[in-house]
Design a protein around this motif. Structure first.
Motif, PDB file in Angstrom:
ATOM      1  N   SER A   1     -20.774  -0.343 -17.253  1.00  0.00           N
ATOM      2  CA  SER A   1     -20.629  -1.598 -16.512  1.00  0.00           C
ATOM      3  C   SER A   1     -19.423  -1.528 -15.574  1.00  0.00           C
ATOM      4  N   ARG A   2     -18.340  -0.922 -16.041  1.00  0.00           N
ATOM      5  CA  ARG A   2     -17.138  -0.783 -15.211  1.00  0.00           C
ATOM      6  C   ARG A   2     -17.403   0.143 -14.021  1.00  0.00           C
ATOM      7  N   ILE A   3     -18.104   1.253 -14.273  1.00  0.00           N
ATOM      8  CA  ILE A   3     -18.415   2.195 -13.197  1.00  0.00           C
ATOM      9  C   ILE A   3     -19.272   1.522 -12.129  1.00  0.00           C
ATOM     10  N   ALA A   4     -20.250   0.709 -12.566  1.00  0.00           N
ATOM     11  CA  ALA A   4     -21.101  -0.008 -11.612  1.00  0.00           C
ATOM     12  C   ALA A   4     -20.271  -0.960 -10.759  1.00  0.00           C
ATOM     13  N   ALA A   5     -19.284  -1.630 -11.377  1.00  0.00           N
ATOM     14  CA  ALA A   5     -18.417  -2.543 -10.625  1.00  0.00           C
ATOM     15  C   ALA A   5     -17.552  -1.778  -9.620  1.00  0.00           C
ATOM     16  N   LEU A   6     -17.005  -0.650 -10.041  1.00  0.00           N
ATOM     17  CA  LEU A   6     -16.181   0.169  -9.139  1.00  0.00           C
ATOM     18  C   LEU A   6     -17.001   0.677  -7.957  1.00  0.00           C
ATOM     19  N   TYR A   7     -18.236   1.092  -8.224  1.00  0.00           N
ATOM     20  CA  TYR A   7     -19.108   1.585  -7.160  1.00  0.00           C
ATOM     21  C   TYR A   7     -19.448   0.469  -6.177  1.00  0.00           C
ATOM     22  N   SER A   8     -19.637  -0.741  -6.697  1.00  0.00           N
ATOM     23  CA  SER A   8     -19.950  -1.865  -5.804  1.00  0.00           C
ATOM     24  C   SER A   8     -18.774  -2.179  -4.887  1.00  0.00           C
ATOM     25  N   ILE A   9     -17.543  -1.940  -5.356  1.00  0.00           N
ATOM     26  CA  ILE A   9     -16.356  -2.117  -4.503  1.00  0.00           C
ATOM     27  C   ILE A   9     -16.378  -1.081  -3.382  1.00  0.00           C
ATOM     28  N   ILE A  10     -16.612   0.171  -3.748  1.00  0.00           N
ATOM     29  CA  ILE A  10     -16.649   1.255  -2.763  1.00  0.00           C
ATOM     30  C   ILE A  10     -17.702   0.995  -1.692  1.00  0.00           C
TER      31      ILE A  10
ATOM     32  N   THR B   1      -4.896   5.853 -12.082  1.00  0.00           N
ATOM     33  CA  THR B   1      -5.625   4.879 -11.272  1.00  0.00           C
ATOM     34  C   THR B   1      -6.096   3.722 -12.133  1.00  0.00           C
ATOM     35  N   CYS B   2      -5.878   2.509 -11.650  1.00  0.00           N
ATOM     36  CA  CYS B   2      -6.432   1.328 -12.314  1.00  0.00           C
ATOM     37  C   CYS B   2      -7.257   0.543 -11.285  1.00  0.00           C
ATOM     38  N   LEU B   3      -7.841  -0.547 -11.706  1.00  0.00           N
ATOM     39  CA  LEU B   3      -8.701  -1.335 -10.832  1.00  0.00           C
ATOM     40  C   LEU B   3      -7.999  -1.737  -9.541  1.00  0.00           C
ATOM     41  N   LEU B   4      -6.722  -2.068  -9.614  1.00  0.00           N
ATOM     42  CA  LEU B   4      -5.984  -2.499  -8.416  1.00  0.00           C
ATOM     43  C   LEU B   4      -6.009  -1.447  -7.314  1.00  0.00           C
ATOM     44  N   ASP B   5      -6.107  -0.172  -7.693  1.00  0.00           N
ATOM     45  CA  ASP B   5      -6.104   0.904  -6.704  1.00  0.00           C
ATOM     46  C   ASP B   5      -7.382   0.951  -5.875  1.00  0.00           C
ATOM     47  N   TYR B   6      -8.403   0.217  -6.284  1.00  0.00           N
ATOM     48  CA  TYR B   6      -9.639   0.137  -5.509  1.00  0.00           C
ATOM     49  C   TYR B   6      -9.554  -0.952  -4.434  1.00  0.00           C
TER      50      TYR B   6
ATOM     51  N   GLY C   1     -18.953  -1.895  -0.845  1.00  0.00           N
ATOM     52  CA  GLY C   1     -18.880  -3.235  -0.259  1.00  0.00           C
ATOM     53  C   GLY C   1     -20.061  -4.094  -0.644  1.00  0.00           C
ATOM     54  N   ALA C   2     -20.570  -3.882  -1.865  1.00  0.00           N
ATOM     55  CA  ALA C   2     -21.797  -4.558  -2.305  1.00  0.00           C
ATOM     56  C   ALA C   2     -21.535  -5.856  -3.053  1.00  0.00           C
ATOM     57  N   CYS C   3     -20.273  -6.267  -3.161  1.00  0.00           N
ATOM     58  CA  CYS C   3     -19.971  -7.553  -3.813  1.00  0.00           C
ATOM     59  C   CYS C   3     -18.877  -8.264  -3.033  1.00  0.00           C
ATOM     60  N   ASP C   4     -18.772  -9.561  -3.254  1.00  0.00           N
ATOM     61  CA  ASP C   4     -17.765 -10.379  -2.567  1.00  0.00           C
ATOM     62  C   ASP C   4     -16.490 -10.522  -3.382  1.00  0.00           C
ATOM     63  N   VAL C   5     -16.633 -10.466  -4.708  1.00  0.00           N
ATOM     64  CA  VAL C   5     -15.468 -10.643  -5.585  1.00  0.00           C
ATOM     65  C   VAL C   5     -15.699  -9.891  -6.885  1.00  0.00           C
ATOM     66  N   VAL C   6     -14.628  -9.312  -7.408  1.00  0.00           N
ATOM     67  CA  VAL C   6     -14.643  -8.687  -8.734  1.00  0.00           C
ATOM     68  C   VAL C   6     -13.791  -9.552  -9.653  1.00  0.00           C
ATOM     69  N   ILE C   7     -14.357  -9.939 -10.776  1.00  0.00           N
ATOM     70  CA  ILE C   7     -13.654 -10.782 -11.748  1.00  0.00           C
ATOM     71  C   ILE C   7     -13.290  -9.927 -12.955  1.00  0.00           C
ATOM     72  N   THR C   8     -12.045 -10.017 -13.402  1.00  0.00           N
ATOM     73  CA  THR C   8     -11.594  -9.176 -14.509  1.00  0.00           C
ATOM     74  C   THR C   8     -10.561  -9.902 -15.358  1.00  0.00           C
ATOM     75  N   THR C   9     -10.231  -9.307 -16.488  1.00  0.00           N
ATOM     76  CA  THR C   9      -9.152  -9.788 -17.347  1.00  0.00           C
ATOM     77  C   THR C   9      -7.952  -8.857 -17.177  1.00  0.00           C
ATOM     78  N   PRO C  10      -6.745  -9.296 -17.546  1.00  0.00           N
ATOM     79  CA  PRO C  10      -5.560  -8.462 -17.289  1.00  0.00           C
ATOM     80  C   PRO C  10      -5.580  -7.119 -18.013  1.00  0.00           C
ATOM     81  N   ASP C  11      -6.105  -7.078 -19.246  1.00  0.00           N
ATOM     82  CA  ASP C  11      -6.133  -5.816 -19.974  1.00  0.00           C
ATOM     83  C   ASP C  11      -7.083  -4.817 -19.320  1.00  0.00           C
ATOM     84  N   ALA C  12      -8.221  -5.298 -18.823  1.00  0.00           N
ATOM     85  CA  ALA C  12      -9.153  -4.407 -18.108  1.00  0.00           C
ATOM     86  C   ALA C  12      -8.501  -3.874 -16.839  1.00  0.00           C
TER      87      ALA C  12
END
Length: 371
Positions: A92-101, A276-281, A103-114
């Motif tokens: 699920s995380r990989i799919a979200a990261l790929y959607s960022i790359i 690398t963490c989510l912020l780096d995307y 440009g397939a989503c408008d917003v990514v929602i996450t929790t601080p630990d993720a």
């Protein structure tokens, strides 16, 4: 008032102060986010950090209802021992990261630990995503090697996501991103036909022109890392005793023989030099919204304490050692990066004033939203 918020947000970078908006009710939150994200849409999606999974799922559903494409980036358990585990959350995380790359989503929602957890570097994910097209030329043995490297299991018969099977010039593969498995038929190196197939009956169905395959694991141990992984596990074995030594021997043998390394997460620091963490995307111009900052901080601190205890236990056992014992961004850096980002804080309980402090964060208080 909303137009004034937009205007203030656009000017706020001049004084380098995050914008604080308070008083949003639960129902008004999704509507406000949808409007704000829609108005400030850029080439990179927005990032929304919330204190709980429950709130994340609620906002994903609410934003999608408003026509804003939202992806959830979840926290996952790092597998640091040689045990079988599900990779559903990882995928699920990989799919979200790929959607960022893409440009397939408008917003990514996450929790601080993720957000704090380390993951696959952006460039490495790009390199390990493969598009296979009809009439293209591919070496089937190299495709099988790629699938193995990316965490797919070689099965006699494909019946679940994350599996592949080769029978002569036929390659079956079930990408975790799709609801169907694919059958790829080769004529030498040329793809002659590609189609869906039913995993129950194994019968071929509709033809397709192309498929995209993503890795099923975040930590990918390629051949180029084999020698250093063997050396590291051997050095740990020399210091270990009893069951710990046996576990390390089993890991070393799996690496040597090219078998599945169940605790590959443990070697993240060796495999990826760049942490690398989510912020780096995202980039510095990205819109970052933090909902309920005090609760986000509390969860981040708890996560850091919890994982530090687990890592310390593994170090005492001799299963890991410095400098390869870091699996997440430290809270101090996490807090600092949020402070430097382009942030809108929401739902903090404060009195009206021109500037204020939340933790170590100075911010501009704009208004109390009335809903």
């Amino acid at each position: 008032e909303y137009k004034e918020i937009i205007s203030t947000y656009e000017k706020r970078h001049l004084k380098d102060l995050p914008l604080l908006i308070t008083g949003l009710s639960e129902g008004a939150g999704a509507a406000f986010y949808a409007s704000f994200i829609g108005d400030k849409k850029g080439t990179v999606p927005a990032l929304l950090v919330v204190p709980s999974e429950k709130e994340a799922y609620r906002l994903v559903a609410g934003l999608n209802d408003f026509g804003v494409t939202a992806q959830f980036y979840n926290v996952r358990d790092f597998v640091l021992r040689q045990i079988n585990s599900s990779h559903e959350f990882e995928q699920s995380r990989i799919a979200a990261l790929y959607s960022i790359i893409m440009g397939a989503c408008d917003v990514v929602i996450t929790t601080p630990d993720a957000l704090m957890q380390y993951t696959i570097p952006k460039d490495y994910l790009k390199q390990n995503c493969v598009e296979i097209s009809i009439n293209g030329n591919y070496d089937i043995s190299k495709l099988c090697s790629y699938l193995t490297r990316c965490g797919y299991k070689n099965a006699e018969m494909v019946d679940a996501p994350g599996q592949f099977s080769q029978r002569g010039g036929i390659l079956d593969v079930f990408p975790f991103t799709d609801d169907y498995a694919y059958r790829i038929e080769f004529f030498d190196t040329e793809i002659d036909r590609m189609s869906y197939f039913d995993v129950i009956t194994q019968r071929r169905e509709d033809d397709v022109d192309s498929i995209t395959i993503l890795p099923v694991r975040e930590v990918l141990a390629g051949e180029d890392k084999k020698e250093i992984l063997l050396e590291y596990t051997m050095s740990c074995m020399r210091k270990a005793k009893g069951k710990v030594r046996d576990d390390l021997y089993a890991e070393n043998a799996a690496i040597r023989d090219g078998r599945d390394l169940l605790c590959v997460d443990k070697y993240l620091g060796i495999i990826y030099h760049k942490k690398t963490c989510l912020l780096d995307y995202f980039d510095k111009s990205s819109l970052v919204i933090v909902q309920n900052y005090p609760a986000v901080v509390e969860r981040a601190k708890f996560f850091e304490t919890q994982i530090n205890e687990e890592v310390l236990s593994l170090q005492k056992e001799g299963l890991i050692s410095a400098p390869y014992n870091e699996f997440f961004m430290k809270f101090s850096l996490f807090d600092q990066l949020l402070a430097q980002s382009n942030i809108v804080f929401d739902d903090a309980v404060m009195h009206n004033c021109k500037t204020a402090v939340v933790g170590k964060m100075r911010m501009r208080i704009f208004l109390r939203w009335r809903s």
